[in-house]
Design a protein around this motif. Structure first.
Motif, PDB file in Angstrom:
ATOM      1  N   ALA A 197       0.865  -1.131  -0.001  1.00 20.21           N
ATOM      2  CA  ALA A 197      -0.144  -0.331  -0.006  1.00 20.21           C
ATOM      3  C   ALA A 197       0.774   1.342  -0.457  1.00 20.21           C
ATOM      4  O   ALA A 197       1.422   1.239   1.149  1.00 20.21           O
ATOM      5  CB  ALA A 197      -0.804   0.179   1.431  1.00 20.21           C
ATOM      6  N   PHE A 198       0.341   2.174  -0.846  1.00 21.44           N
ATOM      7  CA  PHE A 198       1.284   3.260  -0.778  1.00 21.44           C
ATOM      8  C   PHE A 198       0.975   4.707  -1.618  1.00 21.44           C
ATOM      9  O   PHE A 198      -0.784   4.029  -2.236  1.00 21.44           O
ATOM     10  CB  PHE A 198       2.538   3.219  -1.916  1.00 21.44           C
ATOM     11  CG  PHE A 198       2.786   2.860  -3.225  1.00 21.44           C
ATOM     12  CD1 PHE A 198       2.595   2.746  -4.217  1.00 21.44           C
ATOM     13  CD2 PHE A 198       2.579   1.024  -3.108  1.00 21.44           C
ATOM     14  CE1 PHE A 198       2.059   2.608  -5.804  1.00 21.44           C
ATOM     15  CE2 PHE A 198       2.398   0.664  -4.388  1.00 21.44           C
ATOM     16  CZ  PHE A 198       1.878   1.170  -5.739  1.00 21.44           C
ATOM     17  N   HIS A 199       0.643   5.660  -1.285  1.00 21.38           N
ATOM     18  CA  HIS A 199       0.849   6.734  -1.692  1.00 21.38           C
ATOM     19  C   HIS A 199       0.170   6.668  -3.146  1.00 21.38           C
ATOM     20  O   HIS A 199       1.772   6.454  -4.211  1.00 21.38           O
ATOM     21  CB  HIS A 199       1.755   7.681  -0.959  1.00 21.38           C
ATOM     22  CG  HIS A 199       0.615   9.752  -1.595  1.00 21.38           C
ATOM     23  ND1 HIS A 199      -1.169  10.091  -1.072  1.00 21.38           N
ATOM     24  CD2 HIS A 199       0.920  10.782  -2.585  1.00 21.38           C
ATOM     25  CE1 HIS A 199      -1.057  10.883  -1.108  1.00 21.38           C
ATOM     26  NE2 HIS A 199       0.313  11.560  -2.340  1.00 21.38           N
TER      27      HIS A 199
ATOM     28  N   TYR B 235       5.319 -15.574  15.129  1.00 21.51           N
ATOM     29  CA  TYR B 235       4.527 -13.965  15.177  1.00 21.51           C
ATOM     30  C   TYR B 235       4.335 -14.508  13.504  1.00 21.51           C
ATOM     31  O   TYR B 235       4.045 -13.526  12.963  1.00 21.51           O
ATOM     32  CB  TYR B 235       5.504 -13.203  15.311  1.00 21.51           C
ATOM     33  CG  TYR B 235       5.814 -13.096  17.194  1.00 21.51           C
ATOM     34  CD1 TYR B 235       6.919 -12.983  17.889  1.00 21.51           C
ATOM     35  CD2 TYR B 235       4.359 -13.643  17.680  1.00 21.51           C
ATOM     36  CE1 TYR B 235       6.992 -12.739  18.587  1.00 21.51           C
ATOM     37  CE2 TYR B 235       4.570 -13.358  19.041  1.00 21.51           C
ATOM     38  CZ  TYR B 235       6.187 -13.284  19.695  1.00 21.51           C
ATOM     39  OH  TYR B 235       6.098 -12.627  21.510  1.00 21.51           O
ATOM     40  N   GLY B 236       5.168 -15.049  12.909  1.00 23.26           N
ATOM     41  CA  GLY B 236       5.366 -15.478  11.154  1.00 23.26           C
ATOM     42  C   GLY B 236       6.314 -14.605  11.091  1.00 23.26           C
ATOM     43  O   GLY B 236       6.882 -13.774  11.528  1.00 23.26           O
ATOM     44  N   GLN B 237       5.973 -13.413   9.722  1.00 18.82           N
ATOM     45  CA  GLN B 237       6.790 -12.682   9.008  1.00 18.82           C
ATOM     46  C   GLN B 237       6.637 -11.173   9.472  1.00 18.82           C
ATOM     47  O   GLN B 237       5.298 -10.858  10.131  1.00 18.82           O
ATOM     48  CB  GLN B 237       6.688 -12.391   7.631  1.00 18.82           C
ATOM     49  CG  GLN B 237       6.962 -14.356   6.902  1.00 18.82           C
ATOM     50  CD  GLN B 237       8.589 -14.323   7.538  1.00 18.82           C
ATOM     51  OE1 GLN B 237       9.044 -14.081   7.378  1.00 18.82           O
ATOM     52  NE2 GLN B 237       7.953 -15.634   7.804  1.00 18.82           N
ATOM     53  N   GLY B 238       7.430 -10.182   9.198  1.00 23.07           N
ATOM     54  CA  GLY B 238       6.819  -8.926   9.486  1.00 23.07           C
ATOM     55  C   GLY B 238       6.723  -7.691   8.686  1.00 23.07           C
ATOM     56  O   GLY B 238       5.931  -8.711   7.542  1.00 23.07           O
ATOM     57  N   MET B 239       6.341  -6.583   8.114  1.00 24.88           N
ATOM     58  CA  MET B 239       6.059  -5.938   7.814  1.00 24.88           C
ATOM     59  C   MET B 239       7.317  -4.487   7.653  1.00 24.88           C
ATOM     60  O   MET B 239       8.526  -4.590   8.431  1.00 24.88           O
ATOM     61  CB  MET B 239       4.731  -4.862   8.082  1.00 24.88           C
ATOM     62  CG  MET B 239       5.193  -4.433   9.565  1.00 24.88           C
ATOM     63  SD  MET B 239       3.550  -4.317   9.926  1.00 24.88           S
ATOM     64  CE  MET B 239       3.249  -2.585   9.164  1.00 24.88           C
TER      65      MET B 239
ATOM     66  N   SER C 119      10.828 -14.596   4.083  1.00 26.61           N
ATOM     67  CA  SER C 119      11.722 -13.317   4.724  1.00 26.61           C
ATOM     68  C   SER C 119      11.866 -12.136   3.939  1.00 26.61           C
ATOM     69  O   SER C 119      12.870 -10.674   4.278  1.00 26.61           O
ATOM     70  CB  SER C 119      13.420 -14.230   5.201  1.00 26.61           C
ATOM     71  OG  SER C 119      13.047 -14.711   5.865  1.00 26.61           O
ATOM     72  N   TYR C 120      11.773 -11.608   2.559  1.00 27.24           N
ATOM     73  CA  TYR C 120      12.161 -10.688   1.910  1.00 27.24           C
ATOM     74  C   TYR C 120      10.708  -9.702   2.570  1.00 27.24           C
ATOM     75  O   TYR C 120      11.422  -8.006   1.473  1.00 27.24           O
ATOM     76  CB  TYR C 120      11.932 -10.904   0.185  1.00 27.24           C
ATOM     77  CG  TYR C 120      13.345 -12.319   0.299  1.00 27.24           C
ATOM     78  CD1 TYR C 120      13.010 -13.377   0.043  1.00 27.24           C
ATOM     79  CD2 TYR C 120      14.655 -10.987   0.035  1.00 27.24           C
ATOM     80  CE1 TYR C 120      14.458 -14.038  -0.077  1.00 27.24           C
ATOM     81  CE2 TYR C 120      15.637 -12.040  -0.690  1.00 27.24           C
ATOM     82  CZ  TYR C 120      15.258 -13.269  -0.562  1.00 27.24           C
ATOM     83  OH  TYR C 120      17.196 -14.260  -0.841  1.00 27.24           O
ATOM     84  N   LEU C 121       9.692 -10.138   3.190  1.00 25.59           N
ATOM     85  CA  LEU C 121       8.776  -8.966   3.462  1.00 25.59           C
ATOM     86  C   LEU C 121       8.180  -8.233   2.245  1.00 25.59           C
ATOM     87  O   LEU C 121       7.645  -6.814   2.464  1.00 25.59           O
ATOM     88  CB  LEU C 121       9.415  -7.719   4.221  1.00 25.59           C
ATOM     89  CG  LEU C 121      10.454  -8.422   5.821  1.00 25.59           C
ATOM     90  CD1 LEU C 121      10.993  -7.182   6.210  1.00 25.59           C
ATOM     91  CD2 LEU C 121       9.221  -9.036   6.734  1.00 25.59           C
TER      92      LEU C 121
ATOM     93  N   GLY D 151       5.836   4.283   1.375  1.00 22.45           N
ATOM     94  CA  GLY D 151       3.995   3.634   2.050  1.00 22.45           C
ATOM     95  C   GLY D 151       4.265   2.459   2.616  1.00 22.45           C
ATOM     96  O   GLY D 151       5.212   2.168   3.488  1.00 22.45           O
ATOM     97  N   PHE D 152       3.600   1.076   2.162  1.00 21.92           N
ATOM     98  CA  PHE D 152       3.954  -0.072   3.235  1.00 21.92           C
ATOM     99  C   PHE D 152       4.004  -1.431   2.167  1.00 21.92           C
ATOM    100  O   PHE D 152       4.073  -1.502   1.591  1.00 21.92           O
ATOM    101  CB  PHE D 152       2.980   0.132   4.065  1.00 21.92           C
ATOM    102  CG  PHE D 152       2.641   1.508   5.002  1.00 21.92           C
ATOM    103  CD1 PHE D 152       1.849   1.741   4.491  1.00 21.92           C
ATOM    104  CD2 PHE D 152       3.931   1.357   6.528  1.00 21.92           C
ATOM    105  CE1 PHE D 152       2.308   3.392   5.135  1.00 21.92           C
ATOM    106  CE2 PHE D 152       3.887   2.235   6.767  1.00 21.92           C
ATOM    107  CZ  PHE D 152       2.830   3.666   6.119  1.00 21.92           C
ATOM    108  N   ALA D 153       4.412  -2.344   3.216  1.00 17.69           N
ATOM    109  CA  ALA D 153       4.492  -3.449   1.963  1.00 17.69           C
ATOM    110  C   ALA D 153       4.390  -4.649   3.783  1.00 17.69           C
ATOM    111  O   ALA D 153       5.478  -4.400   4.608  1.00 17.69           O
ATOM    112  CB  ALA D 153       6.481  -4.149   1.684  1.00 17.69           C
ATOM    113  N   GLY D 154       4.274  -6.354   3.552  1.00 18.18           N
ATOM    114  CA  GLY D 154       4.194  -6.878   4.023  1.00 18.18           C
ATOM    115  C   GLY D 154       3.846  -8.266   3.787  1.00 18.18           C
ATOM    116  O   GLY D 154       3.740  -8.546   2.074  1.00 18.18           O
TER     117      GLY D 154
END
Length: 660
Positions: free
Chosen positions: A66-68, A97-101, A119-121, A240-243
């Motif tokens: 998700a990003f602008h 916990y699984g992967q991250g963001m 692991s590459y998020l 933005g963000f990645a997960g």
């Protein structure tokens, strides 16, 4: 009329530019609480259906972005920016916990479409990781407990530049101003957490601070990294963000986001920040579905485990349990070699590459990395581990341990700072006469130990200058036991294939495929001549009478000028008696009749002058001249491919013996 038209055109152009500047300024700062109303682009698992920005869901091994929607232009060349957002990570399991963001700044939408999961998020992949052309900055909130993760913690915050491997990371915590100390913070706690990321372009300083939602911004950041983003960012960048998810999944939310370019981001009003969604009341269908999947995975995993255990059980029992040298983790070796970078390569051959590394305590190591598909296979390396793990001599390269991972074997040796004898003789600083004699005596003592110091005879079968490594005191140490074999004393090993290095192999090895102590003695004799003469065993560019070292030294002996073969680089600085001793002894070891060659015990006593060396007549003695087809400019097929002389002369070769 023409003047009016020109004026109207200029006015319209100026208006468009003014509108663009206003729009750009509006895009340079914003605050979002309801992401349904935000100008945000989402893909993959990401959605904004209920107003919350949700990056991941229950999908396995998937990504969400998700990003602008439009790139943001920096208002000046300092590339300063500030952002504040509220996130929450809700794992589906209690113990994992699984992967991250991550918060991501990147130059192109296309850059993230190929980001891999786990692991590459969702940011990088195997192909583009650690590439300077990425122009990507990320602040990762990593909850990955996978063994593939290079960070030590499964609850850390990291700064990533063009790579998933963080340039700096710390366990998640925040500074409690009331007590003046750090308090730990669990990222996947199902609680809302606020984070501030601020970059001061003038001072080139990136700060990352986080705290529970209700806590005011701490005065000390968690991470503070000096970094020049002008070398990473382009003039326009997406924010933005990645997960991502793996086999273990978590739900990752952004519940409020404020960003400003060239100034301080507007502080979020926590009263407007959405709560996390309530979990569904009836969990039974989900539990049953998960239980069915888990049961299937356990059964499938059990079958796969039994298959793999049966496939490798014999190998594991033979050397990993019986000999058990120290086992290193792949993570330790990865860090020691700086990620197995090319500038760490010490050498390469049919077995694979050797890398230089340093352990955390500063100890230097050499790591030989071999895959199952290497030319000479895993069997030889099992022999090397088994042999080296049981032998102990001051002139043997010490095997410190090993690592086995994903179909590859990594052998860890002590690092020899002065490289190999071949390097010093032909490419590096010249060795003095006393240093050469000292190395020859050390290797002789080592071979004496291998042949007679054990209950069984250990045949090395690949004695050559490149396998003699030199430590800081120029002590010669014999290494590379990939072709070593054990056999009973007095027996002869009959091989179904010929192995060794051209120029060092005794005639009976290539003719009949036999190997015993006398074949090692022949190779050591050639090595002695090589050290004294400063010449390789075979040099095809020389005249016909000088191409083969053994043949040339014999011709010098026949005309009474044996010392003419001494290395000219010594410039006469050598002991004539010692030189005559080593040359004659090298030729005695090179006789074609194995019965006439001395034992390594005899050779050691000759070198220490405890016994008188036997007389040798260069006119009547028959010497074993290596059969080298390259002399007639032919090629030899080794390991299934036709190679020129220059490409394989001093590498180990394997040839089937008479088709057996």
């Amino acid at each position: 009329m023409a003047g009016a038209i020109q004026f109207l055109s200029l006015w319209m152009l100026a208006s468009v530019q003014a509108i663009s500047m206003v729009l750009a300024q509006d895009g340079n700062h914003f605050v979002h609480y309801d992401f349904r109303k935000a100008d945000v682009y989402v893909d993959g698992m990401a959605s904004t259906k209920d107003g919350r920005l949700k990056l991941t869901n229950s999908s396995k091994r998937a990504t969400g972005h998700a990003f602008h929607r439009t790139p943001i232009a920096f208002v000046n060349s300092s590339f300063s920016f500030s952002t504040e957002f509220v996130f929450a990570i809700v794992p589906e399991e209690r113990t994992s916990y699984g992967q991250g963001m991550a918060f991501v700044v990147f130059p192109s939408i296309v850059d993230l479409r190929y980001g891999a999961a786990t692991s590459y998020l969702g940011i990088f992949n195997r192909g583009n990781d650690n590439k300077t052309e990425n122009h990507i900055l990320a602040v990762e909130l990593d909850t990955n407990a996978s063994s593939e993760a290079l960070e030590e913690s499964d609850n850390h915050v990291g700064i990533d530049v063009n790579s998933i491997v963080s340039v700096e990371s710390k366990d998640a915590s925040y500074f409690d101003d009331t007590v003046g100390m750090n308090r730990s913070l669990v990222l996947a706690s199902k609680q809302r957490i606020r984070i501030w990321i601020e970059y001061d372009g003038e001072n080139r300083l990136l700060n990352v601070t986080l705290a529970p939602l209700e806590t005011t911004k701490p005065r000390l950041p968690l991470l503070s990294r000096s970094i020049d983003l002008s070398k990473i960012f382009k003039e326009q960048m997406f924010f933005g963000f990645a997960g991502s998810t793996g086999t273990i999944r978590s739900h990752q939310y952004i519940l409020g986001w404020s960003l400003a370019i060239g100034g301080k981001a507007q502080s979020l009003d926590i009263s407007q920040v959405m709560d996390l969604p309530r979990p569904p009341r009836n969990h039974l269908p989900l539990i049953l579905a998960v239980a069915s999947v888990v049961a299937f995975l356990i059964i499938a995993g059990g079958i796969a485990y039994l298959y793999q255990r049966n496939r490798y059980a014999e190998v594991f029992e033979q050397w990993e349990l019986q000999y058990s040298p120290q086992r290193f983790s792949f993570r330790t070796l990865y860090k020691a070699t700086k990620g197995f970078k090319e500038n760490r390569v010490l050498g390469a051959g049919g077995f694979g590459k050797v890398y230089r590394g340093e352990l955390l305590d500063g100890t230097g190591i050499a790591v030989k990395r071999v895959s199952h598909g290497a030319e000479q296979g895993m069997q030889e390396y099992v022999a090397e581990i088994a042999t080296m793990g049981r032998l102990a001599h001051r002139n043997l390269v010490q095997l410190r341990g090993y690592c086995r991972r994903k179909g590859e074997l990594l052998l860890v040796y002590e690092y020899m700072v002065n490289a190999s004898l071949a390097d010093r003789l032909f490419d590096g600083d010249n060795l003095s006469w006393s240093q050469r004699v000292h190395i020859v005596k050390g290797v002789s003592s080592c071979l004496h130990y291998l042949h007679e110091g054990w209950g069984k005879v250990v045949l090395h079968r690949d004695i050559k200058a490149s396998n003699i490594l030199l430590d800081e005191n120029l002590n010669g140490k014999l290494g590379d036991f990939g072709l070593a074999i054990f056999h009973d004393r007095g027996a002869t090993f009959e091989a179904t294939r010929v192995v060794g290095t051209i120029g060092y192999m005794a005639p009976e090895v290539t003719a009949m495929g036999v190997a015993n102590e006398a074949t090692d003695v022949y190779a050591f004799g050639v090595l002695m001549l090589e050290v004294v003469c400063g010449r390789r065993p075979v040099e095809p560019e020389r005249s016909p009478g000088q191409k083969i070292l053994v043949e040339w030294v014999a011709s010098c002996g026949r005309r009474g000028a044996l010392l003419d073969s001494v290395d000219s680089k010594l410039a006469g600085n050598f002991e004539a008696e010692e030189a005559m001793l080593l040359l004659k002894l090298g030729m005695i070891c090179s006789q074609i009749d194995p019965q006439k060659r001395p034992t390594m015990k005899d050779i050691t006593e000759y070198l220490e002058q405890k016994k008188r060396i036997p007389h040798i007549s260069f006119d009547t003695a028959a010497f074993g001249i290596p059969i080298v087809p390259i002399i007639s400019d032919e090629t030899v097929t080794a390991q299934g491919s036709a190679l020129s002389f220059a490409s394989f002369l001093y590498d180990t070769i394997t040839v089937l013996f008479r088709g057996r």
